[in-house]
Design an enzyme around this catalytic site. Structure first.
Site, mmCIF file in Angstrom:
data_model
loop_
_atom_site.group_PDB
_atom_site.id
_atom_site.type_symbol
_atom_site.label_atom_id
_atom_site.label_comp_id
_atom_site.label_asym_id
_atom_site.label_seq_id
_atom_site.Cartn_x
_atom_site.Cartn_y
_atom_site.Cartn_z
ATOM 1 N N ASP A 210 0.824 -1.200 0.000
ATOM 2 C CA ASP A 210 0.000 0.000 0.000
ATOM 3 C C ASP A 210 0.868 1.265 0.000
ATOM 4 O O ASP A 210 1.855 1.346 0.734
ATOM 5 C CB ASP A 210 -0.870 -0.023 1.270
ATOM 6 N N GLU A 276 14.265 -15.618 0.814
ATOM 7 C CA GLU A 276 14.551 -16.657 1.820
ATOM 8 C C GLU A 276 13.538 -17.797 1.724
ATOM 9 O O GLU A 276 13.802 -18.900 2.187
ATOM 10 C CB GLU A 276 14.452 -16.076 3.245
HETATM 11 O O1 ISL Z 1 -1.049 8.961 -3.378
HETATM 12 C C1 ISL Z 1 -2.048 9.125 -3.997
HETATM 13 C C2 ISL Z 1 -2.109 10.163 -5.041
HETATM 14 O O2 ISL Z 1 -0.817 10.580 -5.376
HETATM 15 C C3 ISL Z 1 -3.246 8.304 -3.706
HETATM 16 O O3 ISL Z 1 -3.912 7.992 -4.868
HETATM 17 C C4 ISL Z 1 -2.867 7.056 -2.909
HETATM 18 O O4 ISL Z 1 -1.874 6.340 -3.533
HETATM 19 C C5 ISL Z 1 -4.010 6.164 -2.687
HETATM 20 O O5 ISL Z 1 -5.021 6.857 -2.074
HETATM 21 C C6 ISL Z 1 -3.550 5.064 -1.747
HETATM 22 O O6 ISL Z 1 -4.607 4.178 -1.501
HETATM 23 C C7 ISL Z 1 -4.296 3.152 -0.602
HETATM 24 O O7 ISL Z 1 -3.950 3.656 0.668
HETATM 25 C C8 ISL Z 1 -4.970 4.354 1.369
HETATM 26 C C9 ISL Z 1 -6.268 3.542 1.426
HETATM 27 O O8 ISL Z 1 -7.306 4.365 1.885
HETATM 28 C C10 ISL Z 1 -6.634 2.994 0.058
HETATM 29 O O9 ISL Z 1 -7.797 2.216 0.149
HETATM 30 C C11 ISL Z 1 -5.465 2.217 -0.442
HETATM 31 O O10 ISL Z 1 -5.705 1.560 -1.655
HETATM 32 C C12 ISL Z 1 -4.453 4.589 2.756
HETATM 33 O O11 ISL Z 1 -3.964 3.403 3.303
#
Ligand code: ISL
Ligand code: CA
Length: 573
Positions: A210, A276
């Site tokens: 994420d 690993e």
């Molecule tokens: O960073 C962004 C834009 O430059 C966002 O699009 C970001 O990458 C995106 O919102 C990340 O999403 C992920 O992390 C969030 C979560 O709410 C989302 O569901 C997940 O997919 C926070 O953990």
């Protein structure tokens, strides 16, 4: 004809896999509380095996206060009681493996929940303590420190800083319940390597990482005047503005909180941890997948160099508008930049953060509006959107590389665009002061059985978000075995993709069609003829080649040797 991509054959599974995203709270509810859970998933895994996918990726099921639907993790080594127990996770992994499905779990390393024991300890320990140094605590600006340390905004809206009682501020790129970790701290690095091993020992085949572009922030946390948005840009001019050949040197356009060079060292160390777990003589049997909203593609390719991750989501493809030239450019650029680092291209149209693709494609400017649709806004044309959605999926599933499907898209589900505001849960809706509908509309519990309460999602009929009453025809049991249904289209496409080894194939563009037609041939590594793919993104029918032998079409062909608008066909090449 230009050869755009040489076939790379089948080696590691993740190079060609079709990976199905399960959003646990909305897939299937085993115990009747209205929220999906692990026993519910396990009981329905045979649906995914029958669909013909290779792997499942599950959004987070860890212990969490659920302020951001589980992307706020309080304990990375335990299951939230909402979803079940560690024994339920083991049973789910075992069942998936029995069915030949690989399992990818979600890792959330950019931030923890504010209820994580580390953050509680940081609050208790006070300024300057080692406990605070695992996060990004800073003193404020202004005479009394009453102003935030810098001007950064949260991706969900509002300031990215929250002040606590003793006067310090902490950084959160997302909700205030999601404090960002300080990845320059060796304890943070060690902890996540251990979390990786914890899940690898339980048998998982990989991790979806994420916010992979967010872990390292620019030195000094400098002010920035750009904007951060959920789901990136929908302007095609930003997806591929003549990206330079050398992806190693080009600057990122993403601001000081994203895509800093320091993240790559972290992924190299994770790669070593995953290695690993390779059986003797095998290489890269476990995969890391970057969720990185990074542009241009040459910057994204840096995440999937040989000693880092295996895949990165291709959000440039997801945000491409309904335009044949734009798709040709994105596909060419994706294959070119990823081939250059030896990584497979990936393709994705929908996920739990964006409006479902049939609904986006049913809007007046098809493909726009990733960030939710309110009932009072222009509504998608449901039938047209589904027709285009099926056409888009059919050309996506022919492309070389790996493809991601989001649960429910195999049913052709539209976005729920009429959710009452009082049931919304997405923090993005609240933090934007209700300016953005947010992501609840793509997270509605799945319809399994047309005639049952909650369309079979839950034995009690409860659902954490209401399902539209119009969903009965979309239910899985209403489509299974029905020729022409979206479910059967997906099943046929996946079976043919496997039969013709399309994921491992090469691609060449085919000339001689209208500019509005995406026309390419995909062919297997063994030199077979392969499949000719024609997708008509224009407004009028175009002639099919003489003697065309259709393997599959996204909508029934009229039988007059033409390909109607908004239809994709696979022909024997
Ligand atoms: O960073 C962004 C834009 O430059 C966002 O699009 C970001 O990458 C995106 O919102 C990340 O999403 C992920 O992390 C969030 C979560 O709410 C989302 O569901 C997940 O997919 C926070 O953990
Ligand atoms: Ca449940």
């Amino acid at each position: 004809m230009t050869l755009t991509h040489e076939p790379f054959g089948t080696t590691e599974w993740w190079r060609t896999a079709v990976i199905y995203q399960v959003y646990p709270r909305s897939f299937a509810d085993g115990n009747g509380d209205g929220i999906g859970d692990l026993p519910g998933i396990t009981a329905r895994l045979d649906h995914l095996a029958a669909l013909g996918v290779d792997a499942v990726w599950l959004s987070p099921f860890y212990r969490s206060p659920q302020k951001d639907a589980g992307y706020d993790v309080a304990d990375y080594r335990d299951i939230d009681p909402l979803f079940g127990t560690l024994a339920d996770a083991d049973a789910m992994i075992a069942r998936a493996h029995d069915l030949g499905l690989r399992v990818i779990v979600d890792l959330v390393p950019n931030h923890t929940s504010s209820e994580h024991e580390w953050f509680r300890a940081a609050l208790a320990a006070g300024p300057g303590s080692p406990e605070r140094d695992r996060y990004l605590f800073r003193d404020g600006q202004g005479a009394g420190g009453e102003l935030p340390p810098n001007n950064w905004q949260s991706v969900f809206g509002g300031p990215a800083w929250t002040r606590i009682d003793d006067g310090q501020w902490y950084l959160h790129l997302f909700d205030s319940s999601q404090p960002d970790l300080d990845w320059t701290n060796p304890q943070v690095r060690a902890e996540f390597e251990d979390v990786l091993r914890f899940w690898l020992r339980r048998g998982v085949d990989g991790f979806r990482v994420d916010v992979a572009h967010g872990l390292v922030k620019a030195e000094g946390l400098p002010d920035w005047h750009g904007t951060v948005e959920m789901a990136g840009s929908t302007d095609p001019s930003t997806t591929d503005p003549g990206a330079p050949e050398d992806g190693q040197t080009e600057a990122s356009t993403n601001g000081p909180m994203f895509d800093q060079d320091g993240v790559h060292e972290i992924y190299r160390s994770w790669r070593a941890v995953l290695d690993e777990f390779d059986p003797p003589g095998e290489r890269h049997t476990r995969a890391l997948v970057a969720e990185a909203w990074v542009e241009p593609l040459s910057r994204l390719a840096r995440y999937v160099r040989d000693d880092e991750m295996q895949q990165a989501f291709n959000f440039s493809f997801l945000t491409t508008l309904w335009d044949a030239a734009a798709y040709r450019a994105t596909i060419t650029e994706s294959l070119r930049t990823l081939d250059a680092v030896g990584a497979p291209a990936t393709w994705v149209l929908s996920n739990h953060d964006v409006v479902r693709h049939p609904s986006r494609l049913g809007l007046p400017v098809p493909g726009t509006k990733t960030n939710g649709i309110f009932a009072h806004e222009t509504q998608p044309d449901e039938a047209l959107g589904l027709r285009r959605g099926r056409a888009a999926t059919l050309f996506m599933l022919a492309l070389p590389g790996s493809a991601y499907l989001y649960q429910g898209e195999e049913l052709g589900l539209p976005e729920h665009t009429a959710l009452p505001d009082d049931v919304r849960e997405d923090p993005a809706y609240f933090r934007t002061g209700h300016a953005e509908a947010g992501r609840d509309g793509c997270r509605v519990p799945l319809p399994w059985a047309a005639g049952e309460p909650a369309f079979g999602f839950s034995p009690t009929g409860r659902t954490w978000l209401p399902q539209p009453t119009s969903w009965a025809p979309y239910a899985a049991d209403a489509q299974a075995g029905v020729p022409g249904s979206t479910l059967e289209l997906y099943r046929s496409a996946l079976a043919l993709r496997r039969e013709h080894a399309l994921g491992a194939g090469g691609l060449e563009w085919v000339a001689g069609y209208s500019d509005d037609v995406v026309a390419f041939r995909v062919f297997p590594a063994d030199g077979g003829a392969g499949v000719l793919v024609l997708a008509n993104l224009g407004t009028t029918a175009v002639p099919l080649p003489e003697g065309a032998d259709a393997l599959l079409a996204s909508t029934d062909l009229p039988g007059d040797e033409t390909l109607p608008a908004d239809v994709t066909v696979w022909l024997r090449a």
